[in-house]
Design a protein around this motif. Structure first.
Motif, short mmCIF file in Angstrom:
data_model
loop_
_atom_site.label_atom_id
_atom_site.label_comp_id
_atom_site.label_asym_id
_atom_site.label_seq_id
_atom_site.Cartn_x
_atom_site.Cartn_y
_atom_site.Cartn_z
N ALA A 183 0.25 -1.59 -5.58
CA ALA A 183 1.16 -1.69 -6.73
C ALA A 183 1.03 -3.05 -7.41
CB ALA A 183 2.60 -1.46 -6.29
N ASP B 118 -1.24 -2.68 -10.22
CA ASP B 118 -0.86 -1.54 -11.06
C ASP B 118 -1.64 -0.29 -10.71
OD1 ASP B 118 0.99 -3.11 -12.43
OD2 ASP B 118 -0.53 -3.79 -13.86
N SER B 119 -1.80 -0.06 -9.42
CA SER B 119 -2.50 1.13 -8.93
C SER B 119 -1.61 1.81 -7.90
CB SER B 119 -3.83 0.72 -8.29
OG SER B 119 -4.51 1.85 -7.81
N ARG C 246 0.42 -12.53 -13.44
CA ARG C 246 1.17 -12.38 -12.19
C ARG C 246 0.95 -13.59 -11.29
NH1 ARG C 246 2.71 -7.43 -10.14
NH2 ARG C 246 3.89 -8.81 -8.82
#
Length: 137
Positions: A42, A45-46, A93
Motif C-alpha cells: 500500500a 499504491d499497490s 512520501r
C-alpha cells in the motif's frame, strides 16, 4: 597559523575526503541484508506483491541514477515469471524514508511474496548481486 600548517591541514582534508569517497564508491550497489523490515504494498499504491518476489525501488524526482535503475529492474521483471517492480517516489512520501531507513536514492529492496525484505541495495545494484538475491528468494 603558518602557511605550511595551513597547507598540511588542507592536504589532510583532501586525503580524508578522497578516502571516504572511495569507500562509498566501493560499497555502492552491493547487496546488504534486509534486516527485519516488512514492506507494505500500500506504500507504493499497490494492492499486491509479485508471487515470487518484488523489486521495490525508492527514488526521488531529482535522482539522476533512478531512471537507469528503473530500466534495469524492468528488464529483470520482463525476463522472469512471478517477479514484479514497484517504484516509490520519496518526494511525495518522505515519511517512508524513515520507516524503511532509506538514506539515499536509488535504493532497491528485494521483497519476497510475504512482504519480508530479503535484500537491499544502495545506489545502482550490481547485476550479478541482484541475480543472486533473486535466486535466494
Amino acid at each position: 597559523m603558518s602557511p605550511a600548517i595551513a597547507l598540511a591541514v588542507v592536504v589532510a582534508l583532501l586525503v580524508i575526503a578522497a578516502a571516504i569517497g572511495i569507500v562509498l564508491r566501493l560499497l555502492d550497489g552491493r547487496r546488504r541484508a534486509g534486516g527485519h523490515l516488512r514492506f507494505d504494498p500500500a506504500d507504493a499504491d499497490s494492492d499486491r506483491l509479485g508471487s515470487r518476489a518484488t523489486l521495490v525501488q525508492f527514488s526521488t524526482q531529482m535522482c539522476a541514477r533512478c531512471p537507469q535503475v528503473r530500466r534495469m529492474l524492468s528488464t529483470f521483471v520482463a525476463d522472469a515469471d512471478g517477479l514484479d517492480h514497484l517504484e516509490v517516489d520519496l518526494t511525495h512520501r518522505p515519511d517512508l524514508s524513515t520507516r524503511y531507513r532509506v538514506v539515499q536514492t536509488p535504493t532497491t529492496f528485494v521483497v519476497d511474496g510475504s512482504g519480508a525484505v530479503r535484500a537491499r541495495f544502495h545506489g545502482v545494484p550490481h547485476r550479478h548481486a541482484l541475480t543472486e538475491a533473486l535466486a535466494a528468494v
